[in-house]
Scaffold this motif. Structure first.
Motif, PDB file in Angstrom:
ATOM      1  N   PRO A 156      -3.477 -13.322-113.604  1.00  0.00           N
ATOM      2  CA  PRO A 156      -4.911 -12.977-113.750  1.00  0.00           C
ATOM      3  C   PRO A 156      -5.250 -12.583-115.184  1.00  0.00           C
ATOM      4  O   PRO A 156      -4.416 -12.055-115.934  1.00  0.00           O
ATOM      5  CB  PRO A 156      -5.100 -11.801-112.789  1.00  0.00           C
ATOM      6  N   SER A 197     -16.322 -17.421-115.195  1.00  0.00           N
ATOM      7  CA  SER A 197     -16.621 -16.951-113.843  1.00  0.00           C
ATOM      8  C   SER A 197     -15.344 -16.409-113.206  1.00  0.00           C
ATOM      9  O   SER A 197     -14.234 -16.850-113.545  1.00  0.00           O
ATOM     10  CB  SER A 197     -17.199 -18.087-112.988  1.00  0.00           C
ATOM     11  N   PRO A 198     -15.449 -15.471-112.290  1.00  0.00           N
ATOM     12  CA  PRO A 198     -14.243 -14.916-111.655  1.00  0.00           C
ATOM     13  C   PRO A 198     -13.469 -15.932-110.836  1.00  0.00           C
ATOM     14  O   PRO A 198     -12.257 -15.778-110.626  1.00  0.00           O
ATOM     15  CB  PRO A 198     -14.800 -13.791-110.762  1.00  0.00           C
ATOM     16  N   ASN A 199     -14.135 -16.979-110.358  1.00  0.00           N
ATOM     17  CA  ASN A 199     -13.462 -17.984-109.535  1.00  0.00           C
ATOM     18  C   ASN A 199     -12.726 -19.027-110.367  1.00  0.00           C
ATOM     19  O   ASN A 199     -11.973 -19.832-109.808  1.00  0.00           O
ATOM     20  CB  ASN A 199     -14.475 -18.676-108.615  1.00  0.00           C
ATOM     21  N   ALA A 200     -12.948 -19.057-111.666  1.00  0.00           N
ATOM     22  CA  ALA A 200     -12.280 -20.044-112.523  1.00  0.00           C
ATOM     23  C   ALA A 200     -10.801 -19.689-112.665  1.00  0.00           C
ATOM     24  O   ALA A 200     -10.429 -18.512-112.667  1.00  0.00           O
ATOM     25  CB  ALA A 200     -12.947 -20.090-113.890  1.00  0.00           C
ATOM     26  N   PRO A 201      -9.937 -20.681-112.784  1.00  0.00           N
ATOM     27  CA  PRO A 201      -8.508 -20.383-112.929  1.00  0.00           C
ATOM     28  C   PRO A 201      -8.225 -19.681-114.255  1.00  0.00           C
ATOM     29  O   PRO A 201      -8.857 -19.980-115.280  1.00  0.00           O
ATOM     30  CB  PRO A 201      -7.842 -21.764-112.873  1.00  0.00           C
TER      31      PRO A 201
END
Length: 290
Positions: A156, A197-201
């Motif tokens: 992360p 974005s938080p959903n991007a890898p």
């Protein structure tokens, strides 16, 4: 009329010395008495009573002087020293000349190889085989400079203590107390923009090992599984190679899938190649560049 006594005149003592004072000439030539300073208030320190040397002291001083003069190098000694220095310098210079000669020979060989490559490019500028060979060699040089690197995918973006995080991950793979943060000389995120974005890898992490044997040991262990779970997160570990090399490997994906189906062992090589093991021998396959 009474007559008085007759007064007798007596000769009185003269008030001054009848001896006349010396004249000026006699006073000039008369020596004056030296004034001696008072002994109780000396203005300067008294000098030693005696400054002479005894005969034994003079003999010892003479012996010391003779020994000092005997220790002074003569012309013959100086010539010998100069000769030794000259010989040592000649030996050093001869070694340097030999090394310079080797370097010159290598440079001459590289220049000839460059001239030959330029001549080949001029004679066949549109030859795809020549262009592919050049690009393969450039990719090979770049990939070899990355041989100490590992690429970790899935960490992360919130994780900032990368040295400590990766050392814990690698110790979970190969065993405790095998990797320390000092074994990782450089750790950084891949050079691309941060995810918006938080959903991007998350971006990959590239780490450089000071010891290639340790890096290779970790990679061999990591290849046993496609994903490693660490801290509740699934991670992937790869060798750090060029995107162009990855693209060329994708071109061989049908071949690698067929090899996996047939349970045939294969491995990637440098420059870009695929080696297949068959009856204790390795057969090398190469992929053309787009």
């Amino acid at each position: 009329m009474v007559r008085g006594k007759t007064r007798q005149t007596t000769v009185k003592t003269p008030k001054t010395n009848p001896r006349s004072a010396p004249d000026q000439l006699e006073a000039f030539f008369t020596p004056r008495a030296h004034h001696t300073p008072r002994a109780d208030t000396p203005k300067m320190a008294a000098s030693p009573a005696g400054s002479g040397f005894s005969l034994p002291e003079l003999g010892a001083a003479t012996a010391r002087i003779e020994r000092t003069l005997a220790d002074i190098p003569t012309k013959a000694d100086i010539r010998e020293i100069v000769s030794e220095v000259r010989e040592a310098l000649q030996c050093e210079i001869s070694g340097l000349r030999t090394e310079v000669g080797h370097v010159e020979a290598r440079v001459r060989g590289l220049e000839q190889a460059a001239e030959q490559a330029a001549a080949i490019m001029q004679n066949s500028p549109g030859d795809p085989a020549v262009s592919s060979a050049i690009w393969r060699r450039l990719d090979d040089l770049d990939n070899r400079s990355r041989r100490h690197n590992l690429r970790i995918r899935g960490v992360p973006e919130q994780e900032t203590a990368l040295h400590r995080y990766l050392s814990g991950l690698f110790n979970a793979i190969v065993g405790p107390r095998t990797v320390s943060p000092g074994d990782l000389a450089r750790v950084h995120r891949a050079l691309r923009p941060q995810p918006d974005s938080p959903n991007a890898p998350p971006r990959d992490i590239v780490c450089y090992f000071t010891d290639f044997a340790l890096k290779d040991h970790i990679y061999v262990k990591a290849r046993s599984k496609s994903f490693w779970t660490f801290g509740g997160i699934d991670l992937q570990i790869f060798n750090d190679i060029l995107p162009s090399t990855m693209q060329a490997r994708r071109m061989l994906r049908p071949v690698t899938q067929a090899l996996r189906t047939a349970e045939i062992t294969y491995k990637w090589g440098f420059p870009l190649s695929l080696s297949v093991r068959q009856e204790d021998t390795w057969v090398t396959l190469r992929s053309p560049r787009e």
